[in-house]
Design a protein around this motif. Structure first.
Motif, PDB file in Angstrom:
ATOM      1  N   THR A   1     -11.712  -0.185 -10.379  1.00 49.92           N
ATOM      2  CA  THR A   1     -11.066  -0.913  -9.289  1.00 49.92           C
ATOM      3  C   THR A   1     -10.772   0.023  -8.133  1.00 49.92           C
ATOM      4  OG1 THR A   1      -8.945  -0.606 -10.421  1.00 49.92           O
ATOM      5  CG2 THR A   1     -10.078  -2.700 -10.762  1.00 49.92           C
ATOM      6  N   SER A   2     -10.272  -0.506  -7.053  1.00 48.18           N
ATOM      7  CA  SER A   2     -10.136   0.265  -5.812  1.00 48.18           C
ATOM      8  C   SER A   2      -8.833   1.050  -5.731  1.00 48.18           C
ATOM      9  CB  SER A   2     -10.216  -0.688  -4.614  1.00 48.18           C
ATOM     10  OG  SER A   2     -11.465  -1.321  -4.570  1.00 48.18           O
ATOM     11  N   PHE A   3      -8.900   2.118  -4.954  1.00 49.50           N
ATOM     12  CA  PHE A   3      -7.764   2.875  -4.428  1.00 49.50           C
ATOM     13  C   PHE A   3      -7.138   3.877  -5.398  1.00 49.50           C
ATOM     14  CE2 PHE A   3      -7.076  -1.171  -1.754  1.00 49.50           C
ATOM     15  CZ  PHE A   3      -8.097  -0.806  -0.908  1.00 49.50           C
ATOM     16  N   ALA A   4      -6.340   3.445  -6.393  1.00 50.77           N
ATOM     17  CA  ALA A   4      -5.498   4.378  -7.157  1.00 50.77           C
ATOM     18  C   ALA A   4      -6.260   4.974  -8.330  1.00 50.77           C
ATOM     19  CB  ALA A   4      -4.247   3.655  -7.644  1.00 50.77           C
ATOM     20  N   ASN A   5      -7.334   5.726  -8.046  1.00 47.88           N
ATOM     21  CA  ASN A   5      -8.210   6.224  -9.099  1.00 47.88           C
ATOM     22  C   ASN A   5      -8.379   7.738  -9.111  1.00 47.88           C
ATOM     23  OD1 ASN A   5      -8.775   3.735 -10.219  1.00 47.88           O
ATOM     24  ND2 ASN A   5     -10.429   3.330  -8.778  1.00 47.88           N
ATOM     25  N   LEU A   6      -7.695   8.462  -8.247  1.00 43.97           N
ATOM     26  CA  LEU A   6      -7.855   9.914  -8.183  1.00 43.97           C
ATOM     27  C   LEU A   6      -6.936  10.588  -9.197  1.00 43.97           C
ATOM     28  CD1 LEU A   6      -8.018  10.318  -4.291  1.00 43.97           C
ATOM     29  CD2 LEU A   6      -9.909  10.137  -5.919  1.00 43.97           C
ATOM     30  N   PRO A   7      -7.361  11.709  -9.809  1.00 48.33           N
ATOM     31  CA  PRO A   7      -6.552  12.351 -10.854  1.00 48.33           C
ATOM     32  C   PRO A   7      -5.459  13.239 -10.278  1.00 48.33           C
ATOM     33  CG  PRO A   7      -8.627  13.521 -10.577  1.00 48.33           C
ATOM     34  CD  PRO A   7      -8.698  12.324  -9.661  1.00 48.33           C
ATOM     35  N   GLY A   8      -4.405  13.399 -11.060  1.00 45.62           N
ATOM     36  CA  GLY A   8      -3.320  14.298 -10.667  1.00 45.62           C
ATOM     37  C   GLY A   8      -2.535  13.757  -9.486  1.00 45.62           C
ATOM     38  N   PHE A   9      -1.931  14.667  -8.717  1.00 44.00           N
ATOM     39  CA  PHE A   9      -1.225  14.267  -7.508  1.00 44.00           C
ATOM     40  C   PHE A   9      -2.254  13.924  -6.433  1.00 44.00           C
ATOM     41  CE2 PHE A   9       1.858  16.968  -9.709  1.00 44.00           C
ATOM     42  CZ  PHE A   9       2.958  16.118  -9.724  1.00 44.00           C
ATOM     43  N   ALA A  10      -2.131  12.759  -5.837  1.00 43.66           N
ATOM     44  CA  ALA A  10      -3.150  12.287  -4.900  1.00 43.66           C
ATOM     45  C   ALA A  10      -2.501  11.526  -3.752  1.00 43.66           C
ATOM     46  CB  ALA A  10      -4.160  11.391  -5.620  1.00 43.66           C
ATOM     47  N   LEU A  11      -3.253  11.408  -2.678  1.00 45.02           N
ATOM     48  CA  LEU A  11      -2.782  10.712  -1.483  1.00 45.02           C
ATOM     49  C   LEU A  11      -3.264   9.276  -1.454  1.00 45.02           C
ATOM     50  CD1 LEU A  11      -3.423  13.438   1.261  1.00 45.02           C
ATOM     51  CD2 LEU A  11      -1.326  13.009  -0.052  1.00 45.02           C
ATOM     52  N   GLY A  12      -2.410   8.405  -0.951  1.00 44.17           N
ATOM     53  CA  GLY A  12      -2.797   7.038  -0.662  1.00 44.17           C
ATOM     54  C   GLY A  12      -3.241   6.951   0.773  1.00 44.17           C
ATOM     55  N   MET A  13      -2.346   6.489   1.653  1.00 43.86           N
ATOM     56  CA  MET A  13      -2.693   6.433   3.074  1.00 43.86           C
ATOM     57  C   MET A  13      -1.430   6.390   3.919  1.00 43.86           C
ATOM     58  SD  MET A  13      -3.956   2.504   3.700  1.00 43.86           S
ATOM     59  CE  MET A  13      -2.784   1.131   3.716  1.00 43.86           C
ATOM     60  N   ALA A  14      -1.609   6.753   5.179  1.00 39.33           N
ATOM     61  CA  ALA A  14      -0.610   6.492   6.212  1.00 39.33           C
ATOM     62  C   ALA A  14      -1.100   5.287   6.998  1.00 39.33           C
ATOM     63  CB  ALA A  14      -0.439   7.699   7.130  1.00 39.33           C
ATOM     64  N   ASN A  15      -0.229   4.321   7.176  1.00 37.35           N
ATOM     65  CA  ASN A  15      -0.576   3.061   7.836  1.00 37.35           C
ATOM     66  C   ASN A  15       0.374   2.851   9.011  1.00 37.35           C
ATOM     67  OD1 ASN A  15      -0.400  -0.448   6.827  1.00 37.35           O
ATOM     68  ND2 ASN A  15      -1.698   0.514   8.333  1.00 37.35           N
ATOM     69  N   VAL A  16      -0.169   2.716  10.215  1.00 34.07           N
ATOM     70  CA  VAL A  16       0.646   2.497  11.407  1.00 34.07           C
ATOM     71  C   VAL A  16       0.165   1.216  12.082  1.00 34.07           C
ATOM     72  CG1 VAL A  16       1.422   3.406  13.616  1.00 34.07           C
ATOM     73  CG2 VAL A  16       0.964   4.973  11.723  1.00 34.07           C
ATOM     74  N   VAL A  17       1.089   0.271  12.252  1.00 40.91           N
ATOM     75  CA  VAL A  17       0.744  -1.029  12.824  1.00 40.91           C
ATOM     76  C   VAL A  17       1.537  -1.225  14.112  1.00 40.91           C
ATOM     77  CG1 VAL A  17       0.636  -3.509  12.451  1.00 40.91           C
ATOM     78  CG2 VAL A  17       0.363  -1.943  10.511  1.00 40.91           C
TER      79      VAL A  17
END
Length: 354
Positions: A65-81
């Protein structure tokens, strides 16, 4: 004396008229400022993820599935609207930075060098109290989950969301038919091709809403495919009590003779103002070998259960999560590097919204 008196009357009258005119202009400007408001919002998220029944190394074993698949400490995103809401018109510019944002706009850039940071970019016109026209790039209307981790109870995402569309570019019309009924009609480029139309193919969209329940339909030819995509999707939910909410999602997709279908339940219980616990139980199956589950075997299926806590500290939400994916065929490996039909994993995410 009479002349001076009359002159003073004229001067005072002119001054009073100018004062009233200035007050009127100022009032109009104030009213204009009231109806037009620029706002800035967004989020920042990061997480730690570890497999419990598989290695945590360069093999990158993870659910499909998408997004939360990286191992260890990982980054998501910065979102500015940035959004500007006028009485009759407005716009939304939604920018994303980081791995989650890059995955969300995977079909860009096609033309511009900034396509990989634009999550949404559209302008709208309130034609009347019941009709709104929107043109530009907007996130999909299908599915229970969304790209932003702020609006999802679970941090990891479902298979249905991951393989349904993420975004569209086109023109849509929203109609408020009554207090209970709503209708949306759209004409759009091929799914997830967000910058321009490369081949003259268009997709139609429809959404019928009734008291928070939505029936969604997508139909049209897609870039690189011979047959049109057809997808029908139901999204809704019910407040079973003040503390207990049950979300529901079901979908069916046929794309060029292959596709997928599935259903998910999202029971969520609020224990206090600062803590809630939610479960996602999802069954997802492929028609043919769509490639979503990663088994390489036709008509594969997966049952995934995800338990997520939401602990709120001011504008920060801490999300600990346990997830178990169980596939009909061997899609994973275990700690002994043997093929396996199941994967258990854990993550904890920090999601800050502003």
């Amino acid at each position: 004396m009479k002349t001076i008196y009359l002159t003073n009357i004229v001067k005072n009258s002119i001054f009073l008229a100018l004062t009233l005119l200035s007050a009127s202009i100022f009032a109009q400007d104030a009213d204009s400022l009231k109806t037009k408001k620029l706002s800035i919002s967004g989020s920042v998220d990061a997480y730690f993820r570890a497999n419990l029944t598989a290695p945590n190394d360069e093999m990158m074993v993870a659910p499909g599935t998408s997004f939360a698949n990286l191992p260890g400490f990982a980054l998501g995103m910065a979102n500015v609207v940035a959004s500007y809401d006028g009485e009759k018109a407005g716009f939304v510019a939604d920018l994303v930075f980081g791995p989650r944002g890059t995955d969300a706009v995977f079909a860009s850039p096609m033309y511009s060098n900034t396509g990989d940071i634009i999550n949404q970019l559209y302008a709208y016109w309130n034609v009347s109290e019941s009709v709104t026209l929107t043109m530009g790039n907007f996130n999909t209307f299908l599915g229970y989950e969304v790209i932003s981790p702020v609006a999802n109870f679970n941090y990891s995402t479902s298979y249905m969301f991951s393989y349904g569309p993420f975004s569209h570019t086109g023109l849509k019309a929203d109609f408020a038919l009554s207090e209970d009924f709503s209708l949306m009609l759209a004409v759009m480029n091929s799914t997830d091709l967000t910058e321009f139309n490369p081949d003259g193919k268009y997709t139609g969209g429809l959404q019928l809403g009734y008291k928070g329940q939505f029936l969604n339909v997508l139909y049209g030819k897609q870039t690189g495919l011979y047959e049109p995509t057809f997808q029908v999707d139901y999204t809704g939910g019910f407040d079973l009590s003040e503390e207990f909410f049950l979300g529901i999602n079901a979908t069916y997709n046929d794309t060029d003779s292959v596709g997928f279908y599935g259903a998910a339940l999202y029971p969520q219980y609020t224990f206090s103002e600062s803590f809630a616990l939610g479960l996602r139980g999802e069954y997802f199956a492929e028609s043919g070998d769509f490639g979503a589950i990663g088994t390489g075997v036709e008509d594969s299926s997966v049952f995934a259960v995800t338990l997520t806590g939401n602990y709120m500290v001011e504008d920060l939400t801490i999300k600990p999560e346990l997830r178990l994916d169980s596939t009909s065929e061997e899609a994973f490996i275990d700690n002994d590097l043997e093929a396996s039909k199941s994967l258990a994993s854990f993550l904890i995410a920090f999601v800050y919204s502003f």
